[in-house]
Scaffold this motif. Structure first.
Motif, PDB file in Angstrom:
ATOM      1  N   SER A   1      53.958  -5.548  18.912  1.00 13.89           N
ATOM      2  CA  SER A   1      53.228  -5.537  17.646  1.00 13.89           C
ATOM      3  C   SER A   1      51.796  -5.983  17.875  1.00 13.89           C
ATOM      4  N   GLU A   2      50.867  -5.411  17.125  1.00  9.41           N
ATOM      5  CA  GLU A   2      49.482  -5.852  17.196  1.00  9.41           C
ATOM      6  C   GLU A   2      49.259  -7.049  16.290  1.00  9.41           C
ATOM      7  N   LEU A   3      50.222  -7.390  15.484  1.00  9.37           N
ATOM      8  CA  LEU A   3      50.098  -8.507  14.556  1.00  9.37           C
ATOM      9  C   LEU A   3      50.645  -9.764  15.211  1.00  9.37           C
ATOM     10  N   VAL A   4      49.927 -10.238  16.210  1.00 13.12           N
ATOM     11  CA  VAL A   4      50.383 -11.375  16.998  1.00 13.12           C
ATOM     12  C   VAL A   4      49.611 -12.610  16.591  1.00 13.12           C
ATOM     13  N   LEU A   5      50.313 -13.683  16.403  1.00 16.86           N
ATOM     14  CA  LEU A   5      49.702 -14.969  16.105  1.00 16.86           C
ATOM     15  C   LEU A   5      49.913 -15.849  17.320  1.00 16.86           C
ATOM     16  N   PHE A   6      48.848 -16.308  17.937  1.00  8.82           N
ATOM     17  CA  PHE A   6      48.961 -17.129  19.127  1.00  8.82           C
ATOM     18  C   PHE A   6      49.576 -18.475  18.778  1.00  8.82           C
ATOM     19  N   ASP A   7      50.224 -19.114  19.778  1.00 16.47           N
ATOM     20  CA  ASP A   7      50.956 -20.358  19.539  1.00 16.47           C
ATOM     21  C   ASP A   7      50.139 -21.399  18.810  1.00 16.47           C
ATOM     22  N   GLU A   8      48.925 -21.684  19.279  1.00 20.43           N
ATOM     23  CA  GLU A   8      48.109 -22.713  18.656  1.00 20.43           C
ATOM     24  C   GLU A   8      47.757 -22.329  17.224  1.00 20.43           C
ATOM     25  N   GLU A   9      47.400 -21.065  17.014  1.00 22.26           N
ATOM     26  CA  GLU A   9      47.055 -20.613  15.672  1.00 22.26           C
ATOM     27  C   GLU A   9      48.273 -20.657  14.755  1.00 22.26           C
ATOM     28  N   ALA A  10      49.431 -20.291  15.277  1.00 24.89           N
ATOM     29  CA  ALA A  10      50.655 -20.350  14.467  1.00 24.89           C
ATOM     30  C   ALA A  10      50.949 -21.786  14.073  1.00 24.89           C
ATOM     31  N   ARG A  11      50.797 -22.713  15.002  1.00 17.89           N
ATOM     32  CA  ARG A  11      51.046 -24.121  14.712  1.00 17.89           C
ATOM     33  C   ARG A  11      50.101 -24.615  13.624  1.00 17.89           C
ATOM     34  N   LYS A  12      48.842 -24.237  13.728  1.00 18.35           N
ATOM     35  CA  LYS A  12      47.863 -24.666  12.728  1.00 18.35           C
ATOM     36  C   LYS A  12      48.159 -24.062  11.361  1.00 18.35           C
ATOM     37  N   LEU A  13      48.547 -22.791  11.352  1.00 17.81           N
ATOM     38  CA  LEU A  13      48.847 -22.142  10.089  1.00 17.81           C
ATOM     39  C   LEU A  13      50.050 -22.787   9.426  1.00 17.81           C
ATOM     40  N   VAL A  14      51.089 -23.059  10.199  1.00 16.72           N
ATOM     41  CA  VAL A  14      52.275 -23.720   9.658  1.00 16.72           C
ATOM     42  C   VAL A  14      51.901 -25.099   9.132  1.00 16.72           C
TER      43      VAL A  14
ATOM     44  N   LEU B   1      55.414 -36.213   7.575  1.00 20.32           N
ATOM     45  CA  LEU B   1      54.472 -37.016   8.350  1.00 20.32           C
ATOM     46  C   LEU B   1      55.101 -37.538   9.638  1.00 20.32           C
ATOM     47  N   HIS B   2      56.335 -37.983   9.553  1.00 18.81           N
ATOM     48  CA  HIS B   2      57.003 -38.549  10.720  1.00 18.81           C
ATOM     49  C   HIS B   2      57.555 -37.462  11.661  1.00 18.81           C
ATOM     50  N   GLY B   3      57.579 -36.219  11.199  1.00 20.90           N
ATOM     51  CA  GLY B   3      58.134 -35.121  11.998  1.00 20.90           C
ATOM     52  C   GLY B   3      57.082 -34.095  12.379  1.00 20.90           C
ATOM     53  N   SER B   4      57.176 -32.907  11.761  1.00 15.59           N
ATOM     54  CA  SER B   4      56.307 -31.794  12.164  1.00 15.59           C
ATOM     55  C   SER B   4      54.835 -32.058  11.866  1.00 15.59           C
ATOM     56  N   GLY B   5      54.539 -32.852  10.844  1.00 13.94           N
ATOM     57  CA  GLY B   5      53.149 -33.188  10.565  1.00 13.94           C
ATOM     58  C   GLY B   5      52.520 -33.971  11.705  1.00 13.94           C
ATOM     59  N   ARG B   6      53.246 -34.962  12.226  1.00 14.94           N
ATOM     60  CA  ARG B   6      52.745 -35.743  13.363  1.00 14.94           C
ATOM     61  C   ARG B   6      52.588 -34.854  14.591  1.00 14.94           C
ATOM     62  N   GLU B   7      53.556 -33.970  14.797  1.00 13.09           N
ATOM     63  CA  GLU B   7      53.495 -33.067  15.948  1.00 13.09           C
ATOM     64  C   GLU B   7      52.261 -32.178  15.901  1.00 13.09           C
ATOM     65  N   ALA B   8      51.989 -31.632  14.724  1.00 16.34           N
ATOM     66  CA  ALA B   8      50.891 -30.686  14.595  1.00 16.34           C
ATOM     67  C   ALA B   8      49.540 -31.362  14.411  1.00 16.34           C
ATOM     68  N   LEU B   9      49.508 -32.513  13.734  1.00 18.44           N
ATOM     69  CA  LEU B   9      48.230 -33.083  13.314  1.00 18.44           C
ATOM     70  C   LEU B   9      47.979 -34.508  13.784  1.00 18.44           C
ATOM     71  N   GLY B  10      48.906 -35.070  14.545  1.00 17.66           N
ATOM     72  CA  GLY B  10      48.787 -36.462  14.960  1.00 17.66           C
ATOM     73  C   GLY B  10      47.531 -36.778  15.750  1.00 17.66           C
ATOM     74  N   HIS B  11      46.894 -35.783  16.333  1.00 19.67           N
ATOM     75  CA  HIS B  11      45.681 -36.014  17.129  1.00 19.67           C
ATOM     76  C   HIS B  11      44.433 -36.152  16.272  1.00 19.67           C
ATOM     77  N   PHE B  12      44.500 -35.812  14.987  1.00 18.62           N
ATOM     78  CA  PHE B  12      43.339 -35.956  14.108  1.00 18.62           C
ATOM     79  C   PHE B  12      43.159 -37.426  13.729  1.00 18.62           C
TER      80      PHE B  12
END
Length: 175
Positions: free
Chosen positions: A30-43, A91-102
């Motif tokens: 598919s040409e509709l590919v979302l790269f891993d980092e972009e997918a993580r940010k979008l989620v 916050l304690h789960g996927s939020g920390r995983e995706a955004l904990g570095h901010f």
């Protein structure tokens, strides 16, 4: 349109997509590919929107407690545990995983914890008939809640700033 430009990257070969949509791309992929980092940010961005909505539900509930309403789900010992709320779980789960570095993330965690501590204090005072103290705790909850929402929005802005400059320019030109 900015939303879709983040989802659907331009073709690597620079050619326009067929306007008739009757044929598939030449490759099997598919040409509709979302790269891993972009997918993580979008989620994470979608999670932030949901987190704001679920967090904002607390103040009306706590306002009802101030008016004398009792709810078995709003027990002080349960409310004090910030990890039990929907936002806390995120916050304690996927939020920390995706955004904990901010940088704003740690402050968000502290303000969210404070909000829950004050909500528990409010409930205890309300149940004891201590109206003045309950109202003071409610004001602390309102203030902490506004800070939580502002910090969530700051994290959301951080996601946008974290994208590549070409993507930001493309989104601005569409708006």
């Amino acid at each position: 349109m900015g939303f879709f430009s983040r989802l659907f990257q331009p073709r690597a070969d620079g050619l326009q997509a067929p306007s008739d949509w009757t044929r598939l791309p030449d490759s099997n992929a598919s040409e509709l590919v979302l790269f891993d980092e972009e997918a993580r940010k979008l989620v994470a961005q979608f999670d932030i929107d949901a987190a704001i909505v679920t967090h904002q539900r607390w103040l009306p509930w706590l306002g009802e407690v101030l008016k004398g309403a009792r709810d078995e789900h709003l027990r002080p010992e349960a409310v004090a545990d910030d990890a039990r709320s929907e936002l806390g779980q995120w916050l304690h789960g996927s939020g920390r995983e995706a955004l904990g570095h901010f940088p704003a993330f740690d402050m968000l965690m502290r303000r969210h914890h404070f909000f829950h501590q004050q909500a528990a204090v409010l409930i205890r005072h309300a149940e004891a008939g201590e109206t003045l103290q309950a109202e003071q705790a409610y004001k602390a909850c309102q203030h902490a809640s506004r800070q939580v929402v502002l910090l969530l929005k700051e994290l959301q802005r951080g996601l946008v700033r974290g994208r590549r400059p070409a993507e930001r320019r493309r989104d601005k030109s569409v708006v």
